[in-house]
Write an enzyme that holds these catalytic residues in place. Structure first.
Site, PDB file in Angstrom:
ATOM      1  N   ASP A   1      -7.359  -4.508   9.822  1.00 57.26           N
ATOM      2  CA  ASP A   1      -6.666  -3.219   9.744  1.00 57.26           C
ATOM      3  C   ASP A   1      -7.475  -2.166  10.490  1.00 57.26           C
ATOM      4  OD1 ASP A   1      -5.049  -1.124   9.180  1.00 57.26           O
ATOM      5  OD2 ASP A   1      -5.354  -1.119   7.007  1.00 57.26           O
TER       6      ASP A   1
ATOM      7  N   ASP B   1     -10.557   3.665  10.575  1.00 55.66           N
ATOM      8  CA  ASP B   1      -9.947   2.471  11.174  1.00 55.66           C
ATOM      9  C   ASP B   1     -10.387   2.221  12.608  1.00 55.66           C
ATOM     10  OD1 ASP B   1      -8.106   1.227   9.115  1.00 55.66           O
ATOM     11  OD2 ASP B   1      -7.385   3.297   9.054  1.00 55.66           O
TER      12      ASP B   1
ATOM     13  N   HIS C   1      -8.623  -6.412   4.264  1.00 57.12           N
ATOM     14  CA  HIS C   1      -8.300  -5.621   5.446  1.00 57.12           C
ATOM     15  C   HIS C   1      -9.641  -5.298   6.072  1.00 57.12           C
ATOM     16  CE1 HIS C   1      -3.928  -4.003   4.843  1.00 57.12           C
ATOM     17  NE2 HIS C   1      -4.003  -5.317   4.980  1.00 57.12           N
TER      18      HIS C   1
ATOM     19  N   ASP D   1      -9.625  -3.203   1.363  1.00 55.60           N
ATOM     20  CA  ASP D   1      -9.720  -2.651   2.721  1.00 55.60           C
ATOM     21  C   ASP D   1     -11.110  -2.045   2.855  1.00 55.60           C
ATOM     22  OD1 ASP D   1      -9.677  -0.563   4.800  1.00 55.60           O
ATOM     23  OD2 ASP D   1      -7.543  -0.976   4.963  1.00 55.60           O
TER      24      ASP D   1
ATOM     25  N   ASP E   1     -11.951   6.878   6.354  1.00 59.52           N
ATOM     26  CA  ASP E   1     -11.166   5.672   6.613  1.00 59.52           C
ATOM     27  C   ASP E   1     -10.588   5.749   8.032  1.00 59.52           C
ATOM     28  OD1 ASP E   1      -9.698   3.330   6.199  1.00 59.52           O
ATOM     29  OD2 ASP E   1      -7.993   4.414   5.351  1.00 59.52           O
TER      30      ASP E   1
ATOM     31  N   TRP F   1       0.862  -1.185   0.000  1.00 59.97           N
ATOM     32  CA  TRP F   1       0.000   0.000   0.000  1.00 59.97           C
ATOM     33  C   TRP F   1       0.896   1.232   0.000  1.00 59.97           C
ATOM     34  CZ3 TRP F   1      -0.350   4.017   3.663  1.00 59.97           C
ATOM     35  CH2 TRP F   1      -1.268   5.014   3.295  1.00 59.97           C
TER      36      TRP F   1
ATOM     37  N   GLU G   1      -2.987  -2.986  -2.590  1.00 63.35           N
ATOM     38  CA  GLU G   1      -4.133  -2.407  -1.866  1.00 63.35           C
ATOM     39  C   GLU G   1      -4.484  -1.018  -2.397  1.00 63.35           C
ATOM     40  OE1 GLU G   1      -3.403  -1.975   2.335  1.00 63.35           O
ATOM     41  OE2 GLU G   1      -5.422  -1.208   2.749  1.00 63.35           O
TER      42      GLU G   1
ATOM     43  N   LYS H   1      -7.076   2.517  -2.595  1.00 64.48           N
ATOM     44  CA  LYS H   1      -7.709   3.416  -1.630  1.00 64.48           C
ATOM     45  C   LYS H   1      -8.478   4.480  -2.394  1.00 64.48           C
ATOM     46  CE  LYS H   1      -6.501   5.927   2.599  1.00 64.48           C
ATOM     47  NZ  LYS H   1      -5.587   5.863   3.751  1.00 64.48           N
TER      48      LYS H   1
ATOM     49  N   HIS I   1     -11.656   1.707   2.409  1.00 64.30           N
ATOM     50  CA  HIS I   1     -11.052   2.363   1.253  1.00 64.30           C
ATOM     51  C   HIS I   1     -12.012   2.576   0.093  1.00 64.30           C
ATOM     52  CE1 HIS I   1      -6.604   1.553   2.447  1.00 64.30           C
ATOM     53  NE2 HIS I   1      -7.327   2.094   3.411  1.00 64.30           N
TER      54      HIS I   1
HETATM   55  C1  RNT Z   1      -3.786   2.659   4.814  1.00 67.01           C
HETATM   56  C2  RNT Z   1      -3.927   1.223   4.508  1.00 67.01           C
HETATM   57  C3  RNT Z   1      -2.835   0.340   5.006  1.00 67.01           C
HETATM   58  C4  RNT Z   1      -2.369   0.690   6.393  1.00 67.01           C
HETATM   59  C5  RNT Z   1      -1.418  -0.324   6.979  1.00 67.01           C
HETATM   60  C6  RNT Z   1      -0.737   0.188   8.196  1.00 67.01           C
HETATM   61  O1  RNT Z   1      -4.896   3.398   4.513  1.00 67.01           O
HETATM   62  O2  RNT Z   1      -5.151   0.751   4.958  1.00 67.01           O
HETATM   63  O3  RNT Z   1      -3.220  -0.976   4.899  1.00 67.01           O
HETATM   64  O4  RNT Z   1      -3.438   0.868   7.270  1.00 67.01           O
HETATM   65  O5  RNT Z   1      -0.563  -0.775   6.027  1.00 67.01           O
HETATM   66 ZN    ZN Z   2      -5.463  -1.393   4.862  1.00 65.53          ZN
END
Ligand code: RNT
Ligand code: ZN
Length: 411
Positions: free
Chosen positions: A320, A290, A280, A253, A288, A179, A220, A222, A256
């Site tokens: 994640d 998390d 993720h 993810d 995003d 990523w 990955e 986003k 994302h």
């Molecule tokens: C960032 C991505 C990525 C990170 C990690 C730490 O937006 O989601 O995966 O969160 O690699």
């Molecule tokens: Zn991620």
């Protein structure tokens, strides 16, 4: 109510709780190391994580060293039923040396491999393309400067080598997930040039062949990040095309995409074009963000798709999320167990019955069954699973989580 009467109640619906428990035992979750220290890592520097990702909060107990992180992980895994994996980022090296990102070697991670072997854990890996002076412009592999691109290409190559050696040492392929934060705060003129540079850099990084038995490449995408609101170079379309053409895994993810998109819906589409998927699992709130995953509809739909589309065999489930306002070990334990609980619920669905209703266009039947199903005693099956795997649940779990947190809150 005992497990036996729960089992009988599920059996009335034609659902085999024993089969579900046995299947759940075999599903590894790749737990992310970065929940334990707010995405700081162990390079000898401090500061924000950069790249638009940011843990917020200052709850006591952040792991400051590899030993603290491993102790926290050992506790967390002991509260999570089953055998799992650890997802490491390159910034989590364990060494007295101070290699720059383009100088990292397997030896800097050897202690993690010894520990993982000892703990019976698989490892996954990630090159770290953020929190570094050469990523301050939020451009790495797509940077217009060849020297900066080369620096990051070298980092990526080394990460692939390290992941492959981890996989070989542990006898289970390490997923190496790429990523990059690359993007623009304001509207760029030449998106095409940036994407072409990213593609060329990825090609260069992945040119050295690696044995798929040891290492699997994943990419990955986003939608946007803080500071790159106008354009993310590695968009979903970019990486979906890349993964299909180059045969890498595609990482989805859950934070994302646009907040109204259902990421679970994407699995079956993507699975027709790529062999393997990396997830993720995350919980975006307005962006995003998390947040730690709850056992909410988004997670349950994801688990249900994995089961109903028969994708568990070719999906790597990674997590994640990172929340620094609560106990970090509790976040790991509850988040990971939520993923497992969602999978258990999915494994306890009367799939044949629902499928026949759907195929017969009996949408009333499908609707009535899915709603009535929600009253079945899933908690008793989960408790039974935890007991068989020597893990606490309910009040005992809460007690253990609190006790561990009070032991680390002096850090
Ligand atoms: C960032 C991505 C990525 C990170 C990690 C730490 O937006 O989601 O995966 O969160 O690699
Ligand atoms: Zn991620």
């Amino acid at each position: 109510m005992s497990y036996d009467s729960a089992k009988a109640q599920f059996a009335d619906w034609g659902i085999d709780t024993e089969a579900a428990i046995e299947r759940l035992k075999t599903i590894p979750i790749s737990m992310h190391c970065w929940q334990g220290d707010d995405v700081v890592g162990f390079e000898q520097k401090t500061g924000s994580s950069g790249g638009g990702i940011q843990a917020t909060g200052n709850h006591p107990g952040r792991a400051r060293t590899p030993d603290e992180l491993r102790a926290d992980l050992e506790f967390a895994y002991s509260m999570i039923p089953g055998s799992h994996r650890l997802n490491l980022h390159a910034m989590y090296l364990d060494t007295d040396e101070t290699p720059d990102r383009d100088e990292i070697e397997y030896k800097h991670f050897a202690s993690w491999v010894d520990w993982a072997k000892d703990q019976g854990l698989g490892l996954d890996f990630n090159p770290t393309f953020f929190a570094h002076a050469k990523a301050d412009d939020n451009l790495t592999l797509s940077h217009p400067d060849q020297g900066i691109r080369d620096f990051w290409i070298e980092h990526g190559k080394r990460s692939r080598d390290i992941a492959a050696q981890m996989g070989a040492a542990l006898g289970t392929a390490a997923v190496n997930n790429i990523w990059v934060p690359d993007g623009y705060k304001d509207t760029p003129l030449d998106r095409m040039a940036a994407r072409a540079r990213l593609e060329r850099s990825l090609d260069a990084m992945m040119a050295p062949p690696q044995d798929k038995a040891h290492m699997l490449d994943a990419v990955e995408s986003k939608l946007f990040g803080i500071g790159v609101e106008a354009c993310t170079v590695g968009s979903h379309e970019f990486y979906m095309g890349y993964a299909i053409r180059k045969g890498t895994l595609l990482c989805l993810d859950m934070g994302h995409f646009h907040p109204t998109e259902n990421v679970a819906d994407k699995l079956s589409s993507v699975a027709l074009s790529v062999d393997e998927i990396l997830l993720h699992v995350s919980r975006p709130m307005r962006w995003d963000s998390d947040h730690v995953i709850l056992m909410d509809d988004a997670i349950m739909q994801m688990a249900q798709e994995l089961v109903s589309a028969d994708l568990l065999g070719r999906t790597h489930i990674g997590l994640d999320f990172f929340d620094a306002t609560i106990s970090r070990t509790a976040a790991w334990v509850i988040g990971t167990r939520n993923m497992q609980k969602a999978l258990l619920r999915a494994l306890l669905m009367p799939l044949d019955r629902l499928r026949s209703a759907e195929d017969a266009l009996d949408f009333t039947g499908r609707f009535v069954v899915t709603e009535e199903l929600k009253d079945l005693p899933f908690g008793h099956v989960w408790d039974e699973f935890c007991t068989r795997m020597n893990c606490p649940s309910g009040l005992h779990l809460i007690d253990q989580l609190e006790r561990y947190q009070s032991g680390v809150s002096g850090r």
